[in-house]
Design an enzyme around this catalytic site. Sequence first.
Site, PDB file in Angstrom:
ATOM      1  N   SER A  47     -29.825 -29.779   1.511  1.00  0.00           N
ATOM      2  CA  SER A  47     -28.477 -29.622   0.980  1.00  0.00           C
ATOM      3  C   SER A  47     -27.527 -30.564   1.711  1.00  0.00           C
ATOM      4  CB  SER A  47     -28.006 -28.174   1.154  1.00  0.00           C
ATOM      5  OG  SER A  47     -27.870 -27.863   2.539  1.00  0.00           O
ATOM      6  N   LEU A  49     -24.891 -29.867   3.554  1.00  0.00           N
ATOM      7  CA  LEU A  49     -24.692 -29.391   4.921  1.00  0.00           C
ATOM      8  C   LEU A  49     -25.973 -29.525   5.728  1.00  0.00           C
ATOM      9  CD1 LEU A  49     -23.174 -28.038   7.200  1.00  0.00           C
ATOM     10  CD2 LEU A  49     -23.636 -25.813   6.114  1.00  0.00           C
ATOM     11  N   TYR A 191     -22.653 -12.885  -5.111  1.00  0.00           N
ATOM     12  CA  TYR A 191     -22.588 -13.788  -3.958  1.00  0.00           C
ATOM     13  C   TYR A 191     -21.898 -13.104  -2.781  1.00  0.00           C
ATOM     14  CZ  TYR A 191     -21.532 -17.967  -1.209  1.00  0.00           C
ATOM     15  OH  TYR A 191     -21.438 -18.891  -0.194  1.00  0.00           O
ATOM     16  N   LYS A 195     -23.436 -12.009   0.973  1.00  0.00           N
ATOM     17  CA  LYS A 195     -22.844 -12.520   2.209  1.00  0.00           C
ATOM     18  C   LYS A 195     -22.370 -11.375   3.110  1.00  0.00           C
ATOM     19  CE  LYS A 195     -23.599 -16.805   1.450  1.00  0.00           C
ATOM     20  NZ  LYS A 195     -24.567 -17.540   2.298  1.00  0.00           N
ATOM     21  N   SER A 226     -18.359 -30.696  -1.748  1.00  0.00           N
ATOM     22  CA  SER A 226     -19.173 -31.885  -1.937  1.00  0.00           C
ATOM     23  C   SER A 226     -18.572 -33.057  -1.172  1.00  0.00           C
ATOM     24  CB  SER A 226     -19.280 -32.234  -3.421  1.00  0.00           C
ATOM     25  OG  SER A 226     -19.854 -31.163  -4.140  1.00  0.00           O
TER      26      SER A 226
END
Length: 311
Positions: A47, A49, A191, A195, A226
């Site tokens: 990814s 990151l 999501y 988390k 991004s």
Amino acid sequence: MGVTAVFILPLLLLGISGLLFIYQEVSRLWSKSAVQNKVVVLTDAISGLGKECARVFHAGGARLVLCGKNWERLETLYDALISVADPSKTFTPKLVLLDLSDVSCVPDVAKEILDCYGCVDILINNASMKVKGPAHKISLELDKKIMDANYFGPITLTKALLPDMISRRTGQIVLVNNIQGKLGIPFRTAYAASKHAALGFFDCLRAEVEEYDVVVSTVSPTFVRSYHIDPGQGNWEASMWKFFFRKLTYGVHPVDVAEEVMRTVRRKKQEVFMANPIPKAAMYIRTFFPEFFFAVVACGVKEKLNVPEES
């Protein structure tokens, strides 16, 4: 007096600049020494990151084990790292195929990871899956998939590698989470739930493993944006709710998050939030003035349902 000040002020500014430069250089060298020769496992290394974390830790002399669910992209990352590295100061990364959403394969992959160097010093749980939409339109199957990728996958890998850290009485586990582990946002129910669950697990784990000198850290940015996408200005910020949530979703650059992960490892921080003042203020409002917070969010949901989506 005035003439003296004219000469002293530039010298003072020059001195402060010099001290800041020295501090940055010492911090950079200290960061590298903190991970040198350490076995660092990084999930979802392919990814945006993940690539930046791989770059930072590889340059610091870590023995990297890069995990990802696409072998070709792992090899591309491998080539990029070794092409710019000094072979005398870095180690060749190991590559491991891993899809955390397939929880059943994680225990076997954990054994493969341990076989790379015989131990793990630092585990960076970076993998994440996102979904956006009204709760009643998100299938239960997709809910479960999100929980597998964001919760069950990371904790299964952590549980598999943790006994090695406990037996050696050393190690660090880093969870790259999201501010939605503390603050839920409409249309991201699955999501946010995943988390919250992940943050709760690692908060509990931190206390359990402290006696074994194993450090548990969480790094929670707003969103990791991004590389080349910056939010534009426009009519989207016409209302308070839109302004608030646009600021919340601006996010931070992968380079900044990767550097913060390195600092977290170096300083053994327990919890880090990466957000501009508006999301941080929202967290406090949610805690101390929940009724006001819920009213603002509900108002925004009604407005969103009545306004056509932007392209």
